[in-house]
Scaffold this motif. Structure first.
Motif, PDB file in Angstrom:
ATOM      1  N   LEU A  44       0.676  -0.741  -0.098  1.00 53.25           N
ATOM      2  CA  LEU A  44      -0.488  -0.127   0.315  1.00 53.25           C
ATOM      3  C   LEU A  44       0.658   1.628   0.231  1.00 53.25           C
ATOM      4  O   LEU A  44       1.619   0.955   0.959  1.00 53.25           O
ATOM      5  CB  LEU A  44      -1.226   0.441   1.200  1.00 53.25           C
ATOM      6  CG  LEU A  44      -2.209  -1.222   1.136  1.00 53.25           C
ATOM      7  CD1 LEU A  44      -1.603  -2.289   1.964  1.00 53.25           C
ATOM      8  CD2 LEU A  44      -3.059  -0.352   1.945  1.00 53.25           C
ATOM      9  N   TYR A  45       0.582   2.177  -1.056  1.00 54.46           N
ATOM     10  CA  TYR A  45       1.315   3.329  -0.671  1.00 54.46           C
ATOM     11  C   TYR A  45       0.482   4.336  -0.217  1.00 54.46           C
ATOM     12  O   TYR A  45      -0.962   5.052  -0.405  1.00 54.46           O
ATOM     13  CB  TYR A  45       1.863   3.833  -2.188  1.00 54.46           C
ATOM     14  CG  TYR A  45       2.310   2.135  -3.238  1.00 54.46           C
ATOM     15  CD1 TYR A  45       3.657   2.638  -2.639  1.00 54.46           C
ATOM     16  CD2 TYR A  45       1.667   1.512  -3.976  1.00 54.46           C
ATOM     17  CE1 TYR A  45       4.368   0.994  -3.271  1.00 54.46           C
ATOM     18  CE2 TYR A  45       1.814   0.396  -4.426  1.00 54.46           C
ATOM     19  CZ  TYR A  45       3.192   0.618  -4.177  1.00 54.46           C
ATOM     20  OH  TYR A  45       4.694  -0.819  -4.742  1.00 54.46           O
ATOM     21  N   SER A  46       1.448   5.216   0.094  1.00 50.12           N
ATOM     22  CA  SER A  46       0.438   6.425   0.831  1.00 50.12           C
ATOM     23  C   SER A  46       0.305   7.238  -0.286  1.00 50.12           C
ATOM     24  O   SER A  46       0.453   7.840  -0.951  1.00 50.12           O
ATOM     25  CB  SER A  46       1.718   7.099   2.122  1.00 50.12           C
ATOM     26  OG  SER A  46       1.087   8.018   2.117  1.00 50.12           O
ATOM     27  N   LYS A  47      -0.500   8.315  -0.079  1.00 45.31           N
ATOM     28  CA  LYS A  47      -0.964   9.467  -0.803  1.00 45.31           C
ATOM     29  C   LYS A  47      -1.934  10.531   0.510  1.00 45.31           C
ATOM     30  O   LYS A  47      -2.048  10.556   1.140  1.00 45.31           O
ATOM     31  CB  LYS A  47      -2.642   9.384  -1.793  1.00 45.31           C
ATOM     32  CG  LYS A  47      -3.578   8.527  -1.566  1.00 45.31           C
ATOM     33  CD  LYS A  47      -4.557   8.160  -2.636  1.00 45.31           C
ATOM     34  CE  LYS A  47      -5.764   7.301  -2.128  1.00 45.31           C
ATOM     35  NZ  LYS A  47      -7.031   8.118  -3.237  1.00 45.31           N
ATOM     36  N   ASP A  48      -1.894  11.803  -0.228  1.00 42.62           N
ATOM     37  CA  ASP A  48      -2.037  13.029   0.170  1.00 42.62           C
ATOM     38  C   ASP A  48      -3.511  12.334   1.399  1.00 42.62           C
ATOM     39  O   ASP A  48      -4.326  12.879   1.801  1.00 42.62           O
ATOM     40  CB  ASP A  48      -3.320  13.695  -0.625  1.00 42.62           C
ATOM     41  CG  ASP A  48      -1.626  14.543  -1.173  1.00 42.62           C
ATOM     42  OD1 ASP A  48      -0.595  14.002  -0.958  1.00 42.62           O
ATOM     43  OD2 ASP A  48      -1.945  15.119  -2.511  1.00 42.62           O
ATOM     44  N   GLU A  49      -4.495  11.644   0.436  1.00 44.04           N
ATOM     45  CA  GLU A  49      -6.085  11.250   1.728  1.00 44.04           C
ATOM     46  C   GLU A  49      -6.104  10.248   1.886  1.00 44.04           C
ATOM     47  O   GLU A  49      -7.395  10.123   1.742  1.00 44.04           O
ATOM     48  CB  GLU A  49      -7.374  12.021   1.181  1.00 44.04           C
ATOM     49  CG  GLU A  49      -7.373  14.067   0.642  1.00 44.04           C
ATOM     50  CD  GLU A  49      -7.247  14.036   1.981  1.00 44.04           C
ATOM     51  OE1 GLU A  49      -6.954  13.790   2.966  1.00 44.04           O
ATOM     52  OE2 GLU A  49      -6.618  15.314   1.968  1.00 44.04           O
ATOM     53  N   GLY A  50      -5.134   9.538   2.354  1.00 43.70           N
ATOM     54  CA  GLY A  50      -5.129   8.082   2.488  1.00 43.70           C
ATOM     55  C   GLY A  50      -4.199   7.308   2.315  1.00 43.70           C
ATOM     56  O   GLY A  50      -2.833   7.615   1.935  1.00 43.70           O
ATOM     57  N   MET A  51      -4.442   5.999   1.525  1.00 42.47           N
ATOM     58  CA  MET A  51      -3.429   4.868   0.481  1.00 42.47           C
ATOM     59  C   MET A  51      -3.997   4.109  -1.025  1.00 42.47           C
ATOM     60  O   MET A  51      -5.740   4.804  -1.115  1.00 42.47           O
ATOM     61  CB  MET A  51      -3.495   3.139   1.754  1.00 42.47           C
ATOM     62  CG  MET A  51      -2.902   4.145   3.339  1.00 42.47           C
ATOM     63  SD  MET A  51      -1.543   5.008   3.634  1.00 42.47           S
ATOM     64  CE  MET A  51      -0.642   3.562   2.534  1.00 42.47           C
ATOM     65  N   ARG A  52      -3.521   3.624  -1.324  1.00 45.44           N
ATOM     66  CA  ARG A  52      -3.777   3.165  -2.081  1.00 45.44           C
ATOM     67  C   ARG A  52      -3.089   1.959  -3.244  1.00 45.44           C
ATOM     68  O   ARG A  52      -1.318   1.959  -2.081  1.00 45.44           O
ATOM     69  CB  ARG A  52      -2.927   4.198  -3.943  1.00 45.44           C
ATOM     70  CG  ARG A  52      -2.928   3.416  -4.900  1.00 45.44           C
ATOM     71  CD  ARG A  52      -3.309   4.763  -5.754  1.00 45.44           C
ATOM     72  NE  ARG A  52      -3.941   6.010  -6.451  1.00 45.44           N
ATOM     73  CZ  ARG A  52      -3.819   6.513  -6.423  1.00 45.44           C
ATOM     74  NH1 ARG A  52      -2.751   7.167  -6.409  1.00 45.44           N
ATOM     75  NH2 ARG A  52      -4.695   7.417  -6.121  1.00 45.44           N
ATOM     76  N   ILE A  53      -3.916   0.987  -3.505  1.00 47.88           N
ATOM     77  CA  ILE A  53      -2.898  -0.193  -3.599  1.00 47.88           C
ATOM     78  C   ILE A  53      -3.207  -0.091  -5.060  1.00 47.88           C
ATOM     79  O   ILE A  53      -4.277  -0.085  -5.538  1.00 47.88           O
ATOM     80  CB  ILE A  53      -3.267  -1.617  -2.741  1.00 47.88           C
ATOM     81  CG1 ILE A  53      -3.073  -2.767  -3.423  1.00 47.88           C
ATOM     82  CG2 ILE A  53      -5.043  -1.471  -2.703  1.00 47.88           C
ATOM     83  CD1 ILE A  53      -3.224  -4.107  -1.975  1.00 47.88           C
ATOM     84  N   ASP A  54      -2.081  -0.547  -6.244  1.00 51.66           N
ATOM     85  CA  ASP A  54      -2.505  -1.357  -7.365  1.00 51.66           C
ATOM     86  C   ASP A  54      -1.959  -3.183  -7.370  1.00 51.66           C
ATOM     87  O   ASP A  54      -1.247  -3.592  -7.044  1.00 51.66           O
ATOM     88  CB  ASP A  54      -1.132  -0.772  -7.941  1.00 51.66           C
ATOM     89  CG  ASP A  54      -0.836   1.051  -8.471  1.00 51.66           C
ATOM     90  OD1 ASP A  54      -2.362   0.959  -8.812  1.00 51.66           O
ATOM     91  OD2 ASP A  54      -0.036   1.360  -8.334  1.00 51.66           O
ATOM     92  N   LEU A  55      -3.492  -2.754  -7.938  1.00 50.77           N
ATOM     93  CA  LEU A  55      -3.627  -4.731  -8.036  1.00 50.77           C
ATOM     94  C   LEU A  55      -3.956  -5.469  -9.783  1.00 50.77           C
ATOM     95  O   LEU A  55      -3.366  -3.907 -10.137  1.00 50.77           O
ATOM     96  CB  LEU A  55      -4.881  -5.139  -7.246  1.00 50.77           C
ATOM     97  CG  LEU A  55      -5.040  -4.786  -5.994  1.00 50.77           C
ATOM     98  CD1 LEU A  55      -6.220  -4.535  -5.096  1.00 50.77           C
ATOM     99  CD2 LEU A  55      -4.367  -5.321  -5.027  1.00 50.77           C
ATOM    100  N   GLY A  56      -3.627  -6.525 -10.120  1.00 47.92           N
ATOM    101  CA  GLY A  56      -3.502  -7.330 -10.862  1.00 47.92           C
ATOM    102  C   GLY A  56      -4.559  -6.299 -11.978  1.00 47.92           C
ATOM    103  O   GLY A  56      -4.835  -6.462 -13.483  1.00 47.92           O
TER     104      GLY A  56
END
Length: 130
Positions: free
Chosen positions: A3-15
């Motif tokens: 999971l990667y931090s972003k300005d307003e939360g987190m992001r996950i890149d999935l297939g």
């Protein structure tokens, strides 16, 4: 999984796509929504597999959810109600409830939280004629 931090939360890149997670619905899915969706989705997936193996004629399966949270405990999820609405032919409520109990025993998400979150399951059948 990363999971990667972003300005307003987190992001996950999935297939199959990107998932944004945030405490603010404007910026992504709220964590409690993801938990409820994972429990409902797992339950429905296992339930549907059981029904398919038994050749139960299901035209449509919808799950309506209701969540009770405790504001005094960091908005902890205390109860999740899963209401299964099943449309099909020759539906037997007793058999469906037995299959739903079997699905619960085999749903890893429900089993993971069974000692901390109460999960209530109900069924509604809509008989379709052809």
């Amino acid at each position: 999984m990363e999971l990667y931090s972003k300005d307003e939360g987190m992001r996950i890149d999935l297939g199959y796509g990107q998932l944004d997670i945030s405490g603010d619905e404007t910026y992504g899915f709220r964590p409690f929504q993801l938990m409820v969706a994972s429990i409902a989705g797992c339950s429905a997936s296992v339930f549907r597999k059981i029904l398919d193996k038994q050749r139960v004629d299901v035209e449509e399966l919808v799950i309506q959810t209701d969540v009770e949270r405790n504001p005094d405990e960091a908005d902890r999820i205390e109860r999740i109600d899963l209401h299964f609405v099943i449309k099909g032919q020759h539906l037997d409520d007793d058999k469906l409830y037995k299959n739903l109990a079997l699905a619960r025993k085999n749903c890893s998400m429900a089993r993971s939280v069974e000692d901390s979150i109460t999960i209530n399951e109900t069924l509604e059948t809509i008989e379709l004629s052809r």
